[in-house]
Design a protein around this motif. Structure first.
Motif, short mmCIF file in Angstrom:
data_model
loop_
_atom_site.label_atom_id
_atom_site.label_comp_id
_atom_site.label_asym_id
_atom_site.label_seq_id
_atom_site.Cartn_x
_atom_site.Cartn_y
_atom_site.Cartn_z
N GLN A 307 -38.62 119.91 -78.77
CA GLN A 307 -38.28 120.83 -79.85
C GLN A 307 -37.75 120.07 -81.06
OE1 GLN A 307 -35.62 123.50 -77.67
NE2 GLN A 307 -37.09 125.15 -78.02
N TYR A 308 -37.87 120.71 -82.21
CA TYR A 308 -37.36 120.14 -83.46
C TYR A 308 -36.81 121.29 -84.29
CZ TYR A 308 -41.63 122.14 -85.32
OH TYR A 308 -42.61 123.03 -85.67
N GLU A 309 -36.08 120.95 -85.34
CA GLU A 309 -35.53 122.01 -86.20
C GLU A 309 -36.08 121.98 -87.62
OE1 GLU A 309 -31.29 121.73 -85.69
OE2 GLU A 309 -31.43 122.46 -83.62
N THR A 310 -36.46 120.80 -88.09
CA THR A 310 -37.04 120.73 -89.43
C THR A 310 -38.35 119.96 -89.36
OG1 THR A 310 -35.85 118.69 -89.94
CG2 THR A 310 -34.79 120.77 -90.57
N LYS A 311 -39.16 120.13 -90.43
CA LYS A 311 -40.53 119.62 -90.39
C LYS A 311 -40.64 118.10 -90.27
CE LYS A 311 -42.87 123.40 -92.75
NZ LYS A 311 -41.82 124.40 -92.51
N LEU A 312 -39.61 117.41 -90.70
CA LEU A 312 -39.64 115.95 -90.58
C LEU A 312 -38.47 115.44 -89.74
CD1 LEU A 312 -40.75 114.27 -93.94
CD2 LEU A 312 -41.41 113.58 -91.64
N GLY A 313 -37.76 116.38 -89.14
CA GLY A 313 -36.55 116.01 -88.41
C GLY A 313 -36.84 115.44 -87.03
N PRO A 314 -35.79 115.00 -86.36
CA PRO A 314 -35.96 114.39 -85.04
C PRO A 314 -36.14 115.43 -83.94
CG PRO A 314 -33.65 114.51 -85.58
CD PRO A 314 -34.39 115.06 -86.77
N VAL A 315 -36.44 114.94 -82.75
CA VAL A 315 -36.48 115.80 -81.57
C VAL A 315 -35.07 116.31 -81.32
CG1 VAL A 315 -36.88 115.83 -79.07
CG2 VAL A 315 -38.41 114.53 -80.57
N THR A 316 -34.93 117.64 -81.18
CA THR A 316 -33.60 118.20 -80.98
C THR A 316 -33.42 118.79 -79.58
OG1 THR A 316 -34.36 120.27 -81.95
CG2 THR A 316 -33.22 118.73 -83.42
N GLY A 317 -34.48 118.84 -78.82
CA GLY A 317 -34.35 119.37 -77.48
C GLY A 317 -35.57 119.04 -76.65
N GLU A 318 -35.38 118.98 -75.34
CA GLU A 318 -36.51 118.77 -74.44
C GLU A 318 -36.28 119.62 -73.22
OE1 GLU A 318 -38.40 115.04 -73.83
OE2 GLU A 318 -37.02 113.99 -75.18
N GLY A 319 -37.33 119.98 -72.54
CA GLY A 319 -37.17 120.78 -71.34
C GLY A 319 -38.51 121.10 -70.71
N VAL A 320 -38.44 121.96 -69.71
CA VAL A 320 -39.64 122.36 -68.98
C VAL A 320 -39.63 123.88 -68.86
CG1 VAL A 320 -40.85 122.25 -66.76
CG2 VAL A 320 -39.74 120.19 -67.67
#
Lengths: 604, 143
Positions: A307-320
């Protein structure tokens, strides 16, 4: 956002045409659905913002209303380039690239440039589809049997007919049954499209007057209204006036890239309904990247996401995300890419790929455009982008040797072909035409501009996509490496289209533009066949990359779009098509999604 | 010298419209003002002065004078062509170093004259009703 505690019956990757239909139908049956969408949240003011982007864009491309998103990137027609070892796209392939602002999303490997694009937002590419809702012809499902080329579908026209009805109802298709029953297309007795055929334009009527009754490609020509996913006068269906709550078409001449008033159906219509059921949750800005399986049962156990929050931002979350069953509906390119990215010890060639067909058979409807000036004003830039076409050329014995095409009549002058009226205005002004003389030139000449487009069929085997081994997007996920080509079968279709152009322009008394009859050899999309140069445009109809079939040996899914390899994994979208036919594919994609839903529901 | 009146009077000759059509008394959309500001912002002041001086000093037939002394002039010609295109499409085409081509505003886009001249509407901005396209449009009268 955490959905880890809630139990879902189905996870759907991708909130476009196919995914949204399945979400709605599953939800209506009481199933709990979780959607995973790579793009930004769908909001009620999206259209207004997109319209502003469109108004202010210098190049009014299909992508122009929709901002590029480096965490869920999409290709753009502005990035199509000739493929050489030194081209920027080739160079992208040698380095992992994070910022794709300049060189495009695809890693194009050729030999032909791939001219088609798609959107990775909620609603998907339906934001900029034209709205054409033609059904495939019965013979389109039996290319091998009828003509000895390509492959047969594992289903027939009759198998799909009832699902076409459903898709046409959901979209709200405007068309006339009498006009559509050509080349063996039949309808359920008493069937009516939800709305009446759209009124033809001044140009359409001229085509009918000059061309009806002539013989072209072995069939007698009839110019017909094109079934349209845009609102017209309602019919009575089962005693009730059809009403989908959307506005009547006002002829904005802007279906692609965006209908300003949503008179044209797009998949956010169905998404909104799905979300309103209360049975559908959606995770936005969530990009699926790995399909996990149980090594023993081969069942899918979850789908990993970033997951991310902005169009050029970093990865903000991961999951399954997990559910009982899984549907990938992420577009022909992205679905195939996701399957191939998800390789593991027991599935070294990728998920659902025991046939080796995932990512293969990349096809489009390469478009041959022909344009010129009518002998009198037929007033382009009015009405929907296209209201009529010639469908009688779509079938015939000639398909043993060369591709068929449908002929779309454009209502936007030389806009697609030459960038009119901007380009033609600049030409005039540069000749120091000004004042009242300029006004007179525009009134008498620009109003005679017209174009037709031949949508040429392709056969499987011409191209393929793989995830790039080195180039990534901003999330670190591989970008699609596109290998595209046209076979002689399709090129011979272009050759026939030039002959047809000469016939049609002759009968209309029209003068073909020099740029139309003599395309430059150096443009990306140009090719030479029998010593003549042709230019092919992308149609945006990306098909074939996870085809259905009769056996696990030569196809990825069965006729219900369930993967042969994984009992709880379905693949929907135009990637399902074994061959292309000549009908714009979205209606068939949606009909197939209804079919897949019905099959899936029996297992839940 | 660089006044909106001079700009409108010159624009009238260049576009073939009456000054009152280009800048109606109640120009609520402020299109003329926007184009005037765009031209002013993007053009060196000495070139602008030269443009208006030339225009105001034309003797005899104004159309012929604008053609010969402005449109056919090496410096002023391109600027005049830019003014025409601005009115007709709402675009400023980059003319001087560092300038990009750009759509001046969405209002500028929807007010582009080229669409009206074709009996059409800006793509994406129709004011017609359902089915209007079935018949030929009412074309503007060029007096």
């Amino acid at each position: 956002m955490s959905n880890s505690t809630k139990k879902y019956d189905v996870v759907i990757v991708g909130a476009g045409f196919a995914g949204n239909v399945m979400a709605l139908e599953l939800a209506k049956a009481g199933k709990k659905v979780l959607m995973v969408e790579g793009g930004d949240p769908f909001k009620s003011d999206n259209r207004e913002v997109f319209m502003q982007n469109f108004f202010l864009a210098m190049a009014k491309t299909p992508e122009s209303p929709y901002p590029q998103n480096y965490n869920s990137p999409r290709p753009s027609v502005l990035d199509i380039q000739n493929i050489t070892p030194n081209s920027p796209q080739g160079q992208n392939g040698t380095n992992p690239v994070k910022d794709i602002a300049t060189n495009g999303y695809f890693i194009e490997k050729g030999p032909m440039a791939f001219g088609s694009t798609y959107e990775r937002v909620a609603g998907g590419t339906s934001w900029h589809w034209l709205g054409t809702c033609l059904r495939l012809l019965p013979s389109d499902f039996r290319m091998k049997t009828e003509f000895g080329v390509g492959v047969d579908w594992p289903i027939s026209y009759d198998d799909l007919s009832a699902y076409y009805n459903k898709a046409e109802f959901e979209i709200g298709v405007s068309a006339d049954v009498e006009e559509q029953n050509i080349h063996g297309v039949t309808f359920t007795p008493g069937y009516k499209y939800p709305m009446q055929s759209l009124p033809p334009t001044v140009l359409d009527k001229k085509f009918s007057e000059k061309l009806n009754g002539i013989t072209l490609d072995g069939s007698i020509v009839k110019v017909t209204g094109t079934p349209a996913g845009r609102n017209s006068t309602s019919n009575k269906i089962d005693g009730k006036i059809y009403n989908n709550g959307r506005r009547l078409c006002q002829g904005n001449t802007n279906c692609t890239p965006i209908c300003p008033i949503q008179a044209k159906y797009d998949a956010t219509v169905t998404l909104a309904k799905a979300l309103n059921t209360g049975n559908v949750d959606i995770m936005y800005q969530t990009v699926a990247y790995n399909i996990l399986i149980d090594e023993t049962t081969k069942k899918v156990t979850g789908i990993a996401y970033k997951q991310y929050e902005t169009k050029l931002g970093p990865v903000t979350g991961e999951g399954v995300v997990t559910a009982t069953s899984y549907i990938i509906a992420a577009h022909a390119v992205e679905t195939a890419k996701l399957l191939l990215m998800s390789k593991n010890k027991t599935m070294p060639n990728g998920i659902a790929n025991s046939s080796g067909q995932v990512g293969k058979n990349l096809m489009d409807h390469p478009v041959k455009l022909s344009w010129g000036l009518m002998p009198e004003s037929t007033y382009p830039f009015r009405g929907p982008l296209s209201t009529s076409g010639i469908e009688t050329t779509r079938d015939g014995e000639f398909r043993k040797k060369r591709a068929a095409y449908r002929i779309e009549i454009g209502n936007e002058g030389w806009n697609w072909t030459m960038g009119a009226p901007y380009s033609t205005l600049t030409d005039l002004v540069n000749k120091n035409t000004f004042g009242k003389a300029l006004r007179q030139e525009i009134a008498s000449n620009f109003t005679r501009q017209f174009r037709i487009g031949f949508l040429v069929e392709q056969l499987p085997g011409d191209g393929y996509i793989v995830p790039s081994a080195i180039a990534t997007d901003n999330l670190g996920l591989p970008r699609p490496e596109v290998h595209y080509d046209l076979s002689d079968y399709t090129k011979a279709g272009f050759e026939a289209a030039v002959e047809a152009t000469n016939t049609i322009f002759g009968l209309l008394g029209a003068k073909e533009s020099i740029e139309s009859s003599n395309p430059p050899a150096s443009r990306p999309g140009s090719f030479t066949y029998n010593n003549k140069t042709y230019f092919s445009n992308g149609a945006g109809h990306v098909m074939g990359t996870h085809r259905m079939g009769a056996t696990p040996q030569d196809s990825v899914t069965d006729a219900n779009m369930k993967t042969w390899d994984h009992d709880n994994l379905y693949l929907v979208g135009c990637g399902t098509f074994p061959t292309t036919g000549t009908a714009n594919p979205s209606l068939t994609m949606m009909a197939l999604a209804y079919k897949a839903t019905e099959a899936l529901l029996k297992t839940l | 010298m660089n006044t909106i009146e001079n700009f409108i009077n010159l624009s009238a000759v260049l576009t073939g419209y009456e000054a009152i059509e280009l800048k109606p008394k109640n120009d609520t959309q402020q299109v003329a003002q926007k184009y005037f500001d765009t031209l002013t912002k993007n053009t060196p002041v000495d070139v602008l002065n030269d443009l208006y001086n030339t225009f105001l000093n034309i003797k005899g037939d104004i159309t012929d004078g604008v053609l010969k002394q402005i449109l056919q002039d090496a410096t002023l010609g391109q600027l005049a062509r830019n003014i025409i295109q601005m009115w007709y499409t709402g675009i400023w085409y980059g003319l001087y170093p560092g300038q990009m081509d750009y759509v001046i505003s969405s209002t500028a886009y929807t007010n582009g004259l080229v669409w009206k001249e074709m009996g059409a509407h800006p793509m994406g901005f129709s004011e017609g009703n359902f089915g209007y396209w079935a018949d030929a449009p009412q074309m503007p009268v060029i007096k």
